[in-house]
Write a protein that holds these residues in place. Structure first.
Motif, PDB file in Angstrom:
ATOM      1  N   ILE A   1       0.859  -1.179   0.000  1.00 16.94           N
ATOM      2  CA  ILE A   1       0.000   0.000   0.000  1.00 16.94           C
ATOM      3  C   ILE A   1       0.898   1.232   0.000  1.00 16.94           C
ATOM      4  CG2 ILE A   1      -2.003   1.123   1.025  1.00 16.94           C
ATOM      5  CD1 ILE A   1      -2.374  -1.386   2.767  1.00 16.94           C
ATOM      6  N   ILE A   2       0.709   2.103  -0.984  1.00 16.91           N
ATOM      7  CA  ILE A   2       1.489   3.337  -1.064  1.00 16.91           C
ATOM      8  C   ILE A   2       0.543   4.530  -0.970  1.00 16.91           C
ATOM      9  CG2 ILE A   2       3.330   2.257  -2.414  1.00 16.91           C
ATOM     10  CD1 ILE A   2       2.185   3.541  -4.915  1.00 16.91           C
ATOM     11  N   TRP A   3       1.036   5.655  -0.486  1.00 12.57           N
ATOM     12  CA  TRP A   3       0.215   6.857  -0.366  1.00 12.57           C
ATOM     13  C   TRP A   3       1.131   8.077  -0.293  1.00 12.57           C
ATOM     14  CZ3 TRP A   3       1.263   3.447   3.513  1.00 12.57           C
ATOM     15  CH2 TRP A   3       1.930   3.952   4.626  1.00 12.57           C
ATOM     16  N   ALA A   4       0.525   9.252  -0.444  1.00  7.85           N
ATOM     17  CA  ALA A   4       1.256  10.518  -0.379  1.00  7.85           C
ATOM     18  C   ALA A   4       0.965  11.215   0.942  1.00  7.85           C
ATOM     19  CB  ALA A   4       0.862  11.427  -1.537  1.00  7.85           C
ATOM     20  N   SER A   5       2.014  11.687   1.601  1.00  5.59           N
ATOM     21  CA  SER A   5       1.861  12.475   2.825  1.00  5.59           C
ATOM     22  C   SER A   5       2.856  13.632   2.818  1.00  5.59           C
ATOM     23  CB  SER A   5       2.105  11.622   4.076  1.00  5.59           C
ATOM     24  OG  SER A   5       1.019  10.778   4.354  1.00  5.59           O
ATOM     25  N   THR A   6       2.469  14.692   3.527  1.00  3.64           N
ATOM     26  CA  THR A   6       3.356  15.832   3.739  1.00  3.64           C
ATOM     27  C   THR A   6       3.787  15.870   5.201  1.00  3.64           C
ATOM     28  OG1 THR A   6       2.378  17.176   1.988  1.00  3.64           O
ATOM     29  CG2 THR A   6       3.519  18.344   3.745  1.00  3.64           C
ATOM     30  N   ILE A   7       5.095  15.925   5.429  1.00  4.95           N
ATOM     31  CA  ILE A   7       5.658  16.167   6.761  1.00  4.95           C
ATOM     32  C   ILE A   7       6.472  17.457   6.634  1.00  4.95           C
ATOM     33  CG2 ILE A   7       7.095  15.289   8.620  1.00  4.95           C
ATOM     34  CD1 ILE A   7       6.615  12.476   7.538  1.00  4.95           C
TER      35      ILE A   7
ATOM     36  N   ASN B   1       4.119  19.664   0.337  1.00  2.37           N
ATOM     37  CA  ASN B   1       5.366  19.097  -0.186  1.00  2.37           C
ATOM     38  C   ASN B   1       5.358  17.591   0.072  1.00  2.37           C
ATOM     39  OD1 ASN B   1       7.930  18.982  -1.320  1.00  2.37           O
ATOM     40  ND2 ASN B   1       8.950  19.490   0.608  1.00  2.37           N
ATOM     41  N   HIS B   2       4.711  16.831  -0.806  1.00  2.42           N
ATOM     42  CA  HIS B   2       4.428  15.414  -0.577  1.00  2.42           C
ATOM     43  C   HIS B   2       5.573  14.499  -1.006  1.00  2.42           C
ATOM     44  CE1 HIS B   2       0.547  17.474  -1.068  1.00  2.42           C
ATOM     45  NE2 HIS B   2       0.042  16.546  -0.273  1.00  2.42           N
ATOM     46  N   ARG B   3       5.669  13.380  -0.291  1.00  3.02           N
ATOM     47  CA  ARG B   3       6.469  12.254  -0.727  1.00  3.02           C
ATOM     48  C   ARG B   3       5.616  10.998  -0.572  1.00  3.02           C
ATOM     49  NH1 ARG B   3       8.789  16.265  -1.805  1.00  3.02           N
ATOM     50  NH2 ARG B   3      11.060  16.630  -1.917  1.00  3.02           N
ATOM     51  N   MET B   4       6.042   9.922  -1.228  1.00  4.84           N
ATOM     52  CA  MET B   4       5.286   8.677  -1.179  1.00  4.84           C
ATOM     53  C   MET B   4       5.840   7.764  -0.090  1.00  4.84           C
ATOM     54  SD  MET B   4       2.966   9.042  -3.518  1.00  4.84           S
ATOM     55  CE  MET B   4       2.316   7.374  -3.306  1.00  4.84           C
ATOM     56  N   TYR B   5       4.928   7.140   0.671  1.00  2.00           N
ATOM     57  CA  TYR B   5       5.277   6.209   1.738  1.00  2.00           C
ATOM     58  C   TYR B   5       4.611   4.867   1.482  1.00  2.00           C
ATOM     59  CZ  TYR B   5       6.990  10.341   4.137  1.00  2.00           C
ATOM     60  OH  TYR B   5       7.687  11.471   4.458  1.00  2.00           O
TER      61      TYR B   5
ATOM     62  N   THR C   1       5.829   1.720   8.553  1.00  2.00           N
ATOM     63  CA  THR C   1       5.796   2.660   7.440  1.00  2.00           C
ATOM     64  C   THR C   1       7.205   3.121   7.082  1.00  2.00           C
ATOM     65  OG1 THR C   1       3.570   3.447   7.946  1.00  2.00           O
ATOM     66  CG2 THR C   1       5.016   4.955   6.735  1.00  2.00           C
ATOM     67  N   GLN C   2       7.486   3.154   5.767  1.00  2.00           N
ATOM     68  CA  GLN C   2       8.783   3.616   5.285  1.00  2.00           C
ATOM     69  C   GLN C   2       8.593   4.538   4.088  1.00  2.00           C
ATOM     70  OE1 GLN C   2      12.076   0.704   5.081  1.00  2.00           O
ATOM     71  NE2 GLN C   2      10.575  -0.855   5.701  1.00  2.00           N
ATOM     72  N   LEU C   3       9.615   5.321   3.818  1.00  2.00           N
ATOM     73  CA  LEU C   3       9.619   6.169   2.629  1.00  2.00           C
ATOM     74  C   LEU C   3       9.655   5.285   1.391  1.00  2.00           C
ATOM     75  CD1 LEU C   3       9.803   9.115   1.534  1.00  2.00           C
ATOM     76  CD2 LEU C   3      12.292   8.809   1.541  1.00  2.00           C
ATOM     77  N   PHE C   4       8.772   5.535   0.454  1.00  2.00           N
ATOM     78  CA  PHE C   4       8.680   4.728  -0.757  1.00  2.00           C
ATOM     79  C   PHE C   4       9.358   5.401  -1.948  1.00  2.00           C
ATOM     80  CE2 PHE C   4       6.256   3.695  -4.687  1.00  2.00           C
ATOM     81  CZ  PHE C   4       6.525   2.342  -4.764  1.00  2.00           C
ATOM     82  N   PHE C   5       9.132   6.714  -2.121  1.00  2.00           N
ATOM     83  CA  PHE C   5       9.615   7.375  -3.331  1.00  2.00           C
ATOM     84  C   PHE C   5       9.827   8.853  -3.052  1.00  2.00           C
ATOM     85  CE2 PHE C   5       8.500   9.102  -7.722  1.00  2.00           C
ATOM     86  CZ  PHE C   5       9.720   8.753  -8.293  1.00  2.00           C
TER      87      PHE C   5
ATOM     88  N   PHE D   1      10.938  16.105  -5.703  1.00  2.00           N
ATOM     89  CA  PHE D   1       9.863  17.084  -5.865  1.00  2.00           C
ATOM     90  C   PHE D   1       8.591  16.524  -5.234  1.00  2.00           C
ATOM     91  CE2 PHE D   1      10.190  14.655  -9.902  1.00  2.00           C
ATOM     92  CZ  PHE D   1       8.942  14.050  -9.952  1.00  2.00           C
ATOM     93  N   SER D   2       7.600  17.359  -5.056  1.00  2.00           N
ATOM     94  CA  SER D   2       6.331  16.942  -4.465  1.00  2.00           C
ATOM     95  C   SER D   2       5.611  15.983  -5.402  1.00  2.00           C
ATOM     96  CB  SER D   2       5.451  18.162  -4.198  1.00  2.00           C
ATOM     97  OG  SER D   2       4.223  17.789  -3.603  1.00  2.00           O
ATOM     98  N   VAL D   3       5.274  14.783  -4.871  1.00  2.33           N
ATOM     99  CA  VAL D   3       4.702  13.733  -5.717  1.00  2.33           C
ATOM    100  C   VAL D   3       3.477  13.148  -5.022  1.00  2.33           C
ATOM    101  CG1 VAL D   3       6.323  12.054  -4.732  1.00  2.33           C
ATOM    102  CG2 VAL D   3       5.167  11.535  -6.888  1.00  2.33           C
ATOM    103  N   ILE D   4       2.413  12.900  -5.795  1.00  2.00           N
ATOM    104  CA  ILE D   4       1.196  12.269  -5.290  1.00  2.00           C
ATOM    105  C   ILE D   4       0.674  11.287  -6.348  1.00  2.00           C
ATOM    106  CG2 ILE D   4       0.584  14.313  -3.916  1.00  2.00           C
ATOM    107  CD1 ILE D   4      -1.614  14.906  -5.976  1.00  2.00           C
ATOM    108  N   ASP D   5      -0.397  10.566  -5.997  1.00  2.00           N
ATOM    109  CA  ASP D   5      -1.151   9.742  -6.956  1.00  2.00           C
ATOM    110  C   ASP D   5      -0.265   8.759  -7.730  1.00  2.00           C
ATOM    111  OD1 ASP D   5      -3.229  11.258  -6.104  1.00  2.00           O
ATOM    112  OD2 ASP D   5      -3.721  12.160  -8.031  1.00  2.00           O
ATOM    113  N   ALA D   6       0.564   8.009  -7.033  1.00  7.92           N
ATOM    114  CA  ALA D   6       1.437   7.044  -7.702  1.00  7.92           C
ATOM    115  C   ALA D   6       0.771   5.675  -7.786  1.00  7.92           C
ATOM    116  CB  ALA D   6       2.771   6.934  -6.969  1.00  7.92           C
ATOM    117  N   VAL D   7       1.028   4.968  -8.890  1.00  8.36           N
ATOM    118  CA  VAL D   7       0.451   3.650  -9.166  1.00  8.36           C
ATOM    119  C   VAL D   7       1.568   2.708  -9.608  1.00  8.36           C
ATOM    120  CG1 VAL D   7      -1.182   2.354 -10.586  1.00  8.36           C
ATOM    121  CG2 VAL D   7      -1.745   4.678  -9.866  1.00  8.36           C
ATOM    122  N   ILE D   8       1.650   1.523  -8.988  1.00  9.36           N
ATOM    123  CA  ILE D   8       2.643   0.517  -9.366  1.00  9.36           C
ATOM    124  C   ILE D   8       2.073  -0.378 -10.459  1.00  9.36           C
ATOM    125  CG2 ILE D   8       4.086  -1.388  -8.557  1.00  9.36           C
ATOM    126  CD1 ILE D   8       3.699  -0.257  -5.701  1.00  9.36           C
TER     127      ILE D   8
END
Length: 300
Positions: free
Chosen positions: A136-142, A156-160, A173-177, A181-188
C-alpha cells in the motif's frame, strides 16, 4: 450517431464472448456519498452503476476519495480510500466478498508515528504475487522534512508505503519514493518479473502533470523519471492492459473530463480519447477484473 452505434456494437460483442468484466472504482464530488463503480466489457467503454456501494463512516471528514481496490486470491475484495483532506494520520479500509456486504470500516493509522503529518492521500493497493503480500502506497506531507522548492511546507508530498498479508498486521511505514519534488497519486504497474513502472503525478508548480519512473521490484527504487506524458492539471492515473497495449486513464480536472493515453513501452504515448467512453462525474479510482456474476449482483 455512427460513433455511438459502433460503441454499442463493440460493447455487445465483448459482453457476449467474455467471462469477466472490468470494474472501475469511483467517487463523485464532494465525496461524501461513498463508493461508486463503473463497469466495462472491453476496458475502454464504461457504464456507471448509478448507485453507491459503501457510505464512508470514518475519518475527520467522513469522505471517500480515491478508492483503490484489489481482489485477493481468497476471493476477498480489499478497499482503501482517503478519509479526509487534512487531519487524519491514516486511511480507510474495508473488505467484501461480493461488493454488496462489507466488513466494518477501519482507519489504518499508518502515519501516527509522525505527529506533524498534514495528510494521507490516495492510498493505492498493489498485490505483489511474487512475495504474496499487498503493498500500500500513499502521499503524505511532513513539513520541513524535504527540500520544498516553491511548494508550501504543507503541500510538499512524498510517497510512503507499508505491506501486509492479512490487513491485520502491517510492516512499519517507510519512505517509498522521493524524486526530489512533491509527488502524489502514484500507481505501481508490473510488466514482468524484475520490470515495474511507477505512474505518478508531479505535483509541483508549474508541472502538475503525469510522468513515469522505472524499477526492478515493486518497492523500487524507482528511477529515471520521465518527461510529462500529459498536460498540466492532470492527476489520478489508473492503468489497465488491453491486448498488447496499456491504457492510462487520468482526470483532466481543470477541463472536468477523463482522458486516456495508450502505450506499449511507457516511453512513447499517444492519445486514446477517441477509443474510450467514461461517464461524466467519474473521479480517481482503480481498475480490476471481476466475474460477470459479481456485476450481475451489483446491478440487481
Amino acid at each position: 450517431m455512427k460513433r455511438l452505434l459502433s460503441l454499442l456494437l463493440i460493447t455487445y460483442l465483448c459482453c457476449s464472448c467474455s467471462k469477466d468484466v472490468w470494474l472501475f472504482t469511483s467517487f463523485h464530488e464532494p465525496a461524501n456519498e461513498g463508493l461508486r463503480m463503473l463497469y466495462s466489457y472491453d476496458g475502454r467503454h464504461w457504464n456507471d452503476l448509478n448507485k453507491t456501494l459503501l457510505k464512508p463512516e470514518i475519518g475527520t471528514q467522513k469522505v471517500m476519495r480515491d478508492p483503490s481496490m484489489v481482489h485477493g486470491k481468497d476471493g476477498t475484495y480489499h478497499l482503501v480510500w482517503t478519509t479526509s483532506w487534512k487531519g487524519d494520520k491514516g486511511f480507510g479500509y474495508a473488505s467484501s466478498k461480493d461488493l454488496i456486504h462489507w466488513s466494518e470500516q477501519r482507519l489504518l493509522p499508518v502515519m501516527a508515528h509522525e505527529p506533524t503529518t498534514v495528510n494521507v492521500w490516495a492510498p493505492e493497493l498493489f498485490y505483489d504475487d511474487e512475495a504474496d503480500r499487498f503493498v500500500i502506497i500513499w502521499a503524505s506531507t511532513i513539513p520541513f522534512r524535504f527540500p520544498r522548492g516553491i511548494e508550501d511546507e504543507d503541500n510538499n508530498h512524498r510517497m510512503y508505503y507499508t505491506t501486509t498479508k492479512d490487513f491485520k498486521t502491517f510492516t512499519p511505514t517507510q519512505l517509498f519514493f522521493d524524486p526530489g519534488f512533491s509527488v502524489i497519486d502514484a500507481v505501481i504497474v508490473k510488466r514482468q518479473k524484475n520490470d515495474y513502472v511507477l505512474v505518478l503525478k508531479d505535483n509541483t508548480r508549474p508541472e502538475r502533470n503525469l510522468k513515469v519512473a522505472f524499477g526492478k521490484t515493486p518497492l523500487g527504487p524507482f528511477e529515471n523519471v520521465s518527461v510529462p506524458f500529459s498536460k498540466k492539471f492532470t492527476e489520478g492515473p489508473s492503468v489497465v492492459k488491453t491486448g498488447d497495449e496499456w491504457l492510462i486513464y487520468f482526470d483532466t480536472y481543470q477541463d472536468k473530463r477523463y482522458d486516456a493515453v495508450r502505450t506499449q513501452d511507457f516511453k512513447t504515448f499517444s492519445d486514446a480519447n477517441a477509443d474510450i467512453l467514461v461517464p461524466q462525474g467519474h473521479k480517481h479510482g482503480t481498475i480490476f477484473k471481476a466475474k460477470k456474476k459479481v456485476l450481475k449482483g451489483l446491478r440487481e
